[in-house]
Design an enzyme around this catalytic site. Structure first.
Site, short mmCIF file in Angstrom:
data_model
loop_
_atom_site.label_atom_id
_atom_site.label_comp_id
_atom_site.label_asym_id
_atom_site.label_seq_id
_atom_site.Cartn_x
_atom_site.Cartn_y
_atom_site.Cartn_z
CG ASP A 272 51.81 39.60 12.90
OD1 ASP A 272 52.21 40.45 13.55
OD2 ASP A 272 51.24 39.04 12.12
CG ASP B 148 30.09 51.83 58.18
OD1 ASP B 148 29.54 52.82 57.55
OD2 ASP B 148 31.09 50.98 58.37
N GLY C 204 32.79 53.55 56.23
CA GLY C 204 31.62 54.27 56.86
C GLY C 204 32.89 55.23 58.13
#
Length: 539
Positions: free
Chosen positions: A36, A287, A422
């Site tokens: 651990d 855009d 775009g």
């Protein structure tokens, strides 16, 4: 019990490690078996820390279970104190050691150490990491600040008129997503407003700093998952109000400035008037195809998920098609946010559920954790990380906050850059089938060295001309001489007219014209044929 490859949160003792590692003068003794011991891996590798976390393990083994594991814990605690000489010790058990029921708190108390010892009871099988961090921070605040709380019925003395208002920043921890950078940004913002920061905790706080939390006028809760419980206790015991707005995004930062100004009795307008975030202008200037209506799915801890959805919807004009969290303690807040966007909240700690939801919704952008980064990559969707759990790449060398006005700039860059602009998207969609833009073909500037198209590519576009090297007109501008017998010939004047067409659509225009000539039985392509073909294919 469920076996899984990934998990959003570790057990609660990992949350306790995050508090201990964030602070100075603190040491955490964890009763845990060999295996651990992964604190070094978590903090030195992922967070790129320059020193080891202050955690000591008992590392008992199977053969120790037949003996006295309690003595093993006491020895480890005493040795850790002698070696590190902390001002505060935290003691607790991992999920495995919890089953032994050795009572680390009682054992540490029996050692009678000369520093405060805070026992942590963290139910590993019912709770998880963020709860463990919250509970640990609350226990530390209660143990150190509690003795300084005013007696019931007494009032806080008024602030001296010549002293600036001050507050505490609560919540930043080790392994937190951009917590270090958020602290710097919010501290600067508060200073511009006229507010001093008394204590930042647990990040870089000493136990003595925790003891004087009650001296501040109010508390800024930066991360409710970590600090809300402690802040609520401070309100009850010291009468300190606490902020409710998390300043992620331009709108939330403006609300935060107004809220802090109201608590401190200051005028927020000078700071708001000097706002320097570029996100509003950038989001308006690009855009509309770039941002407006982009479908986005949001998942992370509750604080970042709710804030990200608000920024996406209100400041970037995205459409939120899904929102979720693994923070079950804050599921109500996420469900309320989901209601505002008309979607159903996904509350889960199973990454397979998240993957199924992303596949179902088909968003154009995913805002999530390190898990969602992998999920989005497999599904071919752009992704930006907004929340822990994160990997080493999300602890950048530069300052990259999420909070404040500069944090809004970081959000814009991080979220928008994975998207396609775009115009770029429009051009790719328009010419996707053009052989000169197909992935199967080599770059056109390589000429005859470009690799030939694959068989599948040829079958996909039967009207594509054969090799790239024979597509254009000959170097001298004359009529091609290697055409098939049934191929129409080009008049030199028509060739010159073709060259007036932009290069990135010239190939498509040539093929359409030749196709038109074949279908109409034209043997030689003239200027009139070029314009007739253009009229034909533009209908």
């Amino acid at each position: 019990m469920q076996l899984t490859v990934w998990t959003y949160e570790g057990p609660p003792h990992v949350g306790a490690m995050r508090i201990a590692t964030a602070m100075r003068g603190v040491h955490y003794v964890l009763h845990a078996p060999q295996g651990d011991t992964y604190a070094d891996l978590l903090f030195t590798m992922i967070e790129r820390r320059d020193h080891r976390p202050p955690v000591t393990y008992t590392t008992f083994q199977a053969r120790n279970l037949g003996g006295d594991t309690a003595e093993l814990f006491k020895s480890a605690t005493a040795e850790a104190f002698a070696r590190f000489k902390p001002d505060l010790m935290l003691v607790g058990a991992s999920c495995t050691a919890e089953l032994i029921q050795d009572d680390p708190g009682g054992l540490a108390e029996a050692l009678d150490l000369p520093v405060p010892v805070v026992p942590l009871e963290l139910p590993a099988y019912q709770r998880k990491e963020n709860w463990g961090a919250s509970e640990t921070f609350y226990r530390v605040v209660r143990a150190l600040a509690g003795p300084h709380a005013p007696k019931p019925g007494t009032r806080r003395p008024p602030r001296a008129p010549d002293r600036r208002p001050c507050c505490n920043l609560l919540g930043p921890t080790a392994l937190g997503f951009r917590h270090r950078d958020d602290v710097r940004e919010i501290t600067t913002l508060l200073d511009r407003l006229g507010v001093d920061v008394a204590v930042t905790a647990p990040w870089q706080a000493m136990p003595a700093d925790i003891a004087r939390l009650g001296d501040a006028d109010f508390n800024v809760v930066m991360y409710p998952e970590i600090a809300l419980t402690a802040a609520t206790w401070l309100t009850r015991m010291f009468g300190q109000p606490a902020t409710k707005t998390v300043p992620i995004g331009v709108g939330a930062t403006r609300d935060f400035v107004r809220e802090v100004a109201d608590l401190a009795g200051l005028d927020p307008e000078p700071v708001l008037a000097a706002e320097e975030s570029r996100l509003p202008w950038y989001s308006r200037s690009v855009d509309s195809n770039y941002l407006t209506g982009k479908r986005v799915f949001v998942f992370g801890d509750a604080t970042h998920a709710v804030a990200a959805a608000r920024v996406a919807h209100e400041e970037l004009a995205f459409t939120v098609v899904g929102i979720g969290t693994y923070s079950r303690e804050f599921a109500r807040e996420v469900r309320d946010a989901a209601t505002r966007y008309g979607v159903e909240a996904l509350i889960t700690d199973d990454y397979l559920d998240v993957e199924a939801k992303v596949a179902e919704l088909q968003p154009e952008l995913v805002l999530g954790t390190q898990m969602e980064r992998h999920i989005a990559k497999r599904l071919g969707v752009p992704c930006a990380v907004i929340s822990a759990p994160v990997h080493v790449q999300d602890f950048p060398a530069r300052t990259a906050p999420q909070m404040g006005f500069e944090g809004a700039n970081v959000l814009f860059d991080a979220w928008v850059h994975p998207l396609m602009m775009g115009l770029e998207e429009h051009l790719l969609a328009m010419f996707r089938e053009d052989f000169e833009f197909r992935d199967e073909h080599g770059p056109s500037h390589l000429g005859v060295t470009a690799r030939a198209p694959s068989a599948s590519a040829k079958s996909a576009t039967a009207d594509d001309p054969a090799p790239a090297a024979t597509v254009g007109p000959p170097a001298g501008g004359g009529t091609p001489t290697d055409e098939a017998p049934d191929e129409p010939a080009w008049d030199p004047i028509a060739e010159q007219e073709l060259k007036k067409i932009p290069f990135f659509v010239r190939g498509k225009a040539r093929r359409n014209t030749e196709r038109f000539a074949r279908e109409t039985g034209v043997a030689k392509i003239t200027v009139e044929t070029v314009y007739d073909a253009k009229a034909h294919f533009s209908r």
